[in-house]
Every structure is written in structure tokens, then in C-alpha cells.
Design an enzyme around this catalytic site. Structure first.
Site, PDB file in Angstrom:
ATOM      1  N   LYS A 131       0.858  -1.186   0.000  1.00 44.80           N
ATOM      2  CA  LYS A 131       0.000   0.000   0.000  1.00 44.80           C
ATOM      3  C   LYS A 131       0.890   1.231   0.000  1.00 44.80           C
ATOM      4  O   LYS A 131       1.677   1.445   0.921  1.00 44.80           O
ATOM      5  CB  LYS A 131      -0.911  -0.005   1.227  1.00 44.80           C
ATOM      6  CG  LYS A 131      -1.747   1.264   1.333  1.00 44.80           C
ATOM      7  CD  LYS A 131      -2.834   1.164   2.366  1.00 44.80           C
ATOM      8  CE  LYS A 131      -3.560   2.492   2.500  1.00 44.80           C
ATOM      9  NZ  LYS A 131      -4.668   2.427   3.450  1.00 44.80           N
TER      10      LYS A 131
ATOM     11  N   ARG B 248     -10.724  10.100   1.739  1.00 50.68           N
ATOM     12  CA  ARG B 248     -10.586  10.806   3.024  1.00 50.68           C
ATOM     13  C   ARG B 248     -11.663  11.874   3.159  1.00 50.68           C
ATOM     14  O   ARG B 248     -12.080  12.194   4.272  1.00 50.68           O
ATOM     15  CB  ARG B 248      -9.175  11.383   3.152  1.00 50.68           C
ATOM     16  CG  ARG B 248      -8.127  10.277   3.265  1.00 50.68           C
ATOM     17  CD  ARG B 248      -6.701  10.811   3.256  1.00 50.68           C
ATOM     18  NE  ARG B 248      -5.729   9.715   3.178  1.00 50.68           N
ATOM     19  CZ  ARG B 248      -4.432   9.901   2.935  1.00 50.68           C
ATOM     20  NH1 ARG B 248      -3.952  11.130   2.769  1.00 50.68           N
ATOM     21  NH2 ARG B 248      -3.609   8.863   2.877  1.00 50.68           N
TER      22      ARG B 248
ATOM     23  N   LYS C 173      -2.158  -1.540  -3.898  1.00 46.42           N
ATOM     24  CA  LYS C 173      -3.034  -0.359  -3.857  1.00 46.42           C
ATOM     25  C   LYS C 173      -2.210   0.899  -3.939  1.00 46.42           C
ATOM     26  O   LYS C 173      -1.209   0.987  -3.223  1.00 46.42           O
ATOM     27  CB  LYS C 173      -3.798  -0.403  -2.528  1.00 46.42           C
ATOM     28  CG  LYS C 173      -4.679   0.773  -2.256  1.00 46.42           C
ATOM     29  CD  LYS C 173      -5.271   0.655  -0.882  1.00 46.42           C
ATOM     30  CE  LYS C 173      -6.041   1.930  -0.597  1.00 46.42           C
ATOM     31  NZ  LYS C 173      -6.406   2.077   0.773  1.00 46.42           N
TER      32      LYS C 173
ATOM     33  N   SER D 119     -10.138   5.666  -4.695  1.00 46.30           N
ATOM     34  CA  SER D 119     -11.070   6.779  -4.885  1.00 46.30           C
ATOM     35  C   SER D 119     -10.591   7.799  -5.919  1.00 46.30           C
ATOM     36  O   SER D 119     -11.379   8.309  -6.703  1.00 46.30           O
ATOM     37  CB  SER D 119     -11.331   7.454  -3.544  1.00 46.30           C
ATOM     38  OG  SER D 119     -10.117   7.871  -2.949  1.00 46.30           O
TER      39      SER D 119
ATOM     40  N   TYR E  66     -15.036   1.154  -6.955  1.00 53.98           N
ATOM     41  CA  TYR E  66     -16.281   1.915  -6.808  1.00 53.98           C
ATOM     42  C   TYR E  66     -17.139   1.812  -8.071  1.00 53.98           C
ATOM     43  O   TYR E  66     -18.272   2.250  -8.092  1.00 53.98           O
ATOM     44  CB  TYR E  66     -15.962   3.380  -6.475  1.00 53.98           C
ATOM     45  CG  TYR E  66     -15.100   3.499  -5.228  1.00 53.98           C
ATOM     46  CD1 TYR E  66     -15.669   3.346  -3.970  1.00 53.98           C
ATOM     47  CD2 TYR E  66     -13.722   3.706  -5.312  1.00 53.98           C
ATOM     48  CE1 TYR E  66     -14.894   3.411  -2.817  1.00 53.98           C
ATOM     49  CE2 TYR E  66     -12.937   3.773  -4.174  1.00 53.98           C
ATOM     50  CZ  TYR E  66     -13.530   3.628  -2.931  1.00 53.98           C
ATOM     51  OH  TYR E  66     -12.756   3.676  -1.797  1.00 53.98           O
TER      52      TYR E  66
HETATM   53  C1  PBG Z   1      -7.629   3.536   5.600  1.00 53.31           C
HETATM   54  C2  PBG Z   1      -7.837   3.369   4.146  1.00 53.31           C
HETATM   55  C3  PBG Z   1      -7.597   4.295   3.128  1.00 53.31           C
HETATM   56  C4  PBG Z   1      -8.072   3.715   1.955  1.00 53.31           C
HETATM   57  C5  PBG Z   1      -8.536   2.441   2.278  1.00 53.31           C
HETATM   58  N1  PBG Z   1      -8.380   2.252   3.638  1.00 53.31           N
HETATM   59  C6  PBG Z   1      -7.062   5.670   3.173  1.00 53.31           C
HETATM   60  C7  PBG Z   1      -5.697   5.908   3.659  1.00 53.31           C
HETATM   61  O1  PBG Z   1      -4.917   4.978   3.882  1.00 53.31           O
HETATM   62  O2  PBG Z   1      -5.396   7.064   3.883  1.00 53.31           O
HETATM   63  C8  PBG Z   1      -8.089   4.387   0.606  1.00 53.31           C
HETATM   64  C9  PBG Z   1      -9.148   3.907  -0.333  1.00 53.31           C
HETATM   65  C10 PBG Z   1      -9.441   4.818  -1.473  1.00 53.31           C
HETATM   66  O3  PBG Z   1      -8.806   5.874  -1.684  1.00 53.31           O
HETATM   67  O4  PBG Z   1     -10.373   4.492  -2.214  1.00 53.31           O
HETATM   68  N2  PBG Z   1      -6.429   3.141   6.113  1.00 53.31           N
END
Ligand code: PBG
Length: 329
Positions: free
Chosen positions: A196, A206, A254, A280, A319
Site C-alpha cells: 500500500k 478521506r 493499492k 477513490s 467503486y
Molecule cells: C484507511 C484506508 C484508506 C483507503 C482504504 N483504507 C485511506 C488511507 O490509507 O489514507 C483508501 C481507499 C481509497 O482511496 O479508495 N487506512
């Protein structure tokens, strides 16, 4: 060799192209991320994620029934936590009657066969918007891992099928697996967000959960000390290898599109299912360009998701899942 071999021969008609097509999207490829809010009768728009919503539990129930009818088989739950419940310990995440725990039960009651996963992380519960406990300008690793393991057990108790730790703390998969086993939840799986990246593509998410890191003295303004550097490749393999050794059933890369080289490499290296999160920001870009009339929404959506699957994704959190399935007919 030309002229005996003419590659265009295999592209001659739609029927032939469909016969030799190597990658096809199906409803079973998808994990549907769902945002849940407190209240009743709420279907809240998200400004930076057009056509995507946060649902209260009553409408969540309707939504998952519809997803199941469409042939979708898996959801990934996220909750928007009221400000009053946020702190620096994540204790609201452990409440057996918390929103996430109620959401799991709601979904399982509505569609028992639907495969339910939950995001396990502290950020929606954190007053600082971080995925761990913050102290003296640092995100603490080991104390955060302890809370994550407790959260995972709490979700398991509520009936989740698989937990998805998204925090990037070291050793969390090991500790979660251990805690689940000790708690009698041997059959609860782990889909680990393994590679990630510290990505700017999470911005709209967020917004959806109001979970962005807050500005403040001695509060890290981003997640770069735990999420991965976008420039790194070998580190992705190291992270994934560790998560598998620690007990991850499914690993994840991711975001998706900017990291398809990593997807391919992870797929080639490891013998476990690989999931990819089309995040997202990837969603928002397509929506925004389509709104301006600059891109063909459906065509670009299908092309990007086909690319993600072709790169090696066995599962795709997206999504767009519902829109793709509608289009597939
Ligand atoms: C929380 C989390 C995040 C996402 C999934 N779980 C945000 C982050 O790590 O700041 C992002 C998913 C997305 O942007 O669609 N830890």
C-alpha cells in the site's frame, strides 16, 4: 512472418475478437467498497466521488440486497465515525455495538451468503487521521498493532468473513492472525493491504470518511512513515512476502493504475490470490473527465479495469463495480 502471418486476421470481427480475448471482467471479480454512516434513511452524496454514497444501516441493507441480485458477491465495509467518538486510541472501534459491528450484522442478516470484509484501521477513529496511535510526532507501531488485533477480533465476533488491515504497521498480520486464532476465529480470513503506497489518490476517500491527517504541531502531515514510497518496487515484494509468511490469505496492491507493474510482479512471485484496489482518486478522475465531456466514461472505466485484471488481479475492489456489472448486462 508476414505475409503468412497477418495479426489482423484475428481482429476481423467482434465474434472472433471475443473468441480470442484473454481477459474478461465478470461480477465475481469485484469487491464492492461501501461507506456506512449513523442515522436512518440517509444516502449521502460525496462531493469528490460523484454517484457514490454513504448509507445508513437501513439503506445499506437495501444496497447489499441489490448487489447480490446483480451477481456481486463481496463487499468491503468502511465506517464514517462521528467526531465525538474519535480519540488517539481507537477505543470506539472496539465497541461491540459500534457502527462497524452493527453494519456487519446488518449485511450478514440481509444476505447471509454475501462475503463480507471490513477495513481494519485506526484512521476513521483517530482525532489525528492516522492509522495508528500518535505520540511525540510519531506513529507508534507495536501499540497500534495491539489495537488492530483487538479490532479484528471484534469484527470477527460480529460475523465478518475476512478482515482487511489497511494500516501498514509492521507485524500486524502476524498479530491479527494470532489474536483471531486465540479467539476461536480460525476461519476468519485476512486480506492484507500488503503493498500500500503513500498515495495522493486517496484524497476523495478521506473526504468520504472525513479521515484525512489533520494539521497540527508534532502531527505528521502525511502517512509516508508507514505507507510505501511510490518510487519503490523491491519493497513491495518484501512487504508482500512478509504478509504471506505472517498468515495473509489474500494480498493487495493499492492503488491500481499507477502500480500495475507491481501487480504483475506480485502475481508472478507469489502463489496466493492477489487483489487490487482501484482507489477513490482513480474513480474521481474518470468521473471528472467524463463530466467535462473529455472522456468516454464507460469505455475508459472498462479499459482501466480490464488493464488491472490483465496485470494480474484476481480480485478488484472498485467503486465502479455496480456500473460495470450493469454494463455487462
Ligand atoms: C484507511 C484506508 C484508506 C483507503 C482504504 N483504507 C485511506 C488511507 O490509507 O489514507 C483508501 C481507499 C481509497 O482511496 O479508495 N487506512
Amino acid at each position: 512472418m508476414y505475409p503468412i502471418q497477418r495479426n489482423r486476421r484475428l481482429r476481423k470481427s467482434a465474434a472472433l475478437r471475443s473468441l480470442v480475448r484473454e481477459t474478461t471482467l465478470t461480477p465475481q471479480d469485484f469487491i464492492v467498497p461501501l461507506f456506512v454512516v449513523e442515522g436512518e434513511g440517509r444516502k449521502e452524496a460525496i462531493a469528490s466521488m460523484p454517484d457514490y454514497y454513504r448509507y445508513s444501516l437501513d439503506l445499506l441493507k437495501k444496497e447489499v440486497l441489490e448487489l447480490w441480485e446483480m451477481g456481486l458477491r463481496s463487499v468491503l465495509l468502511f465506517v464514517k465515525v462521528p467526531d465525538g467518538l474519535k480519540d488517539n486510541t481507537g477505543k470506539a472501534a472496539l465497541d461491540a455495538e459500534g457502527l462497524m459491528q452493527r453494519a456487519i450484522k446488518t449485511v450478514k442478516e440481509a444476505v447471509p451468503e454475501l462475503f463480507v470484509m471490513t477495513d481494519v484501521a485506526l484512521d476513521p477513529y483517530s482525532i489525528y487521521g492516522h492509522d495508528g496511535i500518535v505520540k511525540d510526532g510519531k506513529i507508534l507501531n507495536d501499540p497500534s498493532v495491539e489495537v488492530l488485533a483487538e479490532i479484528a477480533c471484534s469484527h470477527a465476533q460480529a460475523g465478518v468473513d475476512m478482515v482487511a488491515p489497511s494500516d501498514m504497521m509492521d507485524g500486524r498480520v502476524f498479530r491479527i492472525r494470532q489474536a483471531l486464532d486465540e479467539g476461536g476465529f480460525q476461519d476468519t480470513g485476512i486480506m492484507s493491504y500488503s503493498a500500500k503506497y503513500a498515495s495522493a489518490f486517496y484524497g476523495p476517500f478521506r473526504d468520504a470518511l472525513e479521515s484525512a491527517p489533520v494539521a497540527g504541531r508534532n502531527i505528521p502531515k502525511d502517512k509516508a512513515t508507514y505507507q510505501m514510497d511510490p518510487a519503490n518496487r523491491i519493497e513491495a515484494l518484501k512487504e508482500t512476502q512478509a504478509d504471506i509468511a505472517e498468515g495473509a490469505d489474500i494480498v493487495m496492491v493499492k492503488p491500481g493504475l499507477p502500480y500495475l507493474d507491481i501487480v504483475r510482479e506480485v502475481k508472478d512471485h507469489f502463489q496466493v490470490p492477489v487483489s487490487v484496489y482501484q482507489v477513490s482518486g482513480e474513480y474521481a478522475m474518470i468521473k471528472a473527465a467524463a463530466e467535462k465531456g473529455w472522456l468516454d466514461h464507460d469505455a475508459v472505466m472498462m479499459e482501466q479495469l480490464t488493464g488491472i485484471k490483465r496485470a494480474g488481479a484476481d480480485l478488484i475492489a472498485s467503486y465502479f463495480a455496480k456500473e460495470v456489472v450493469s454494463l455487462l448486462g
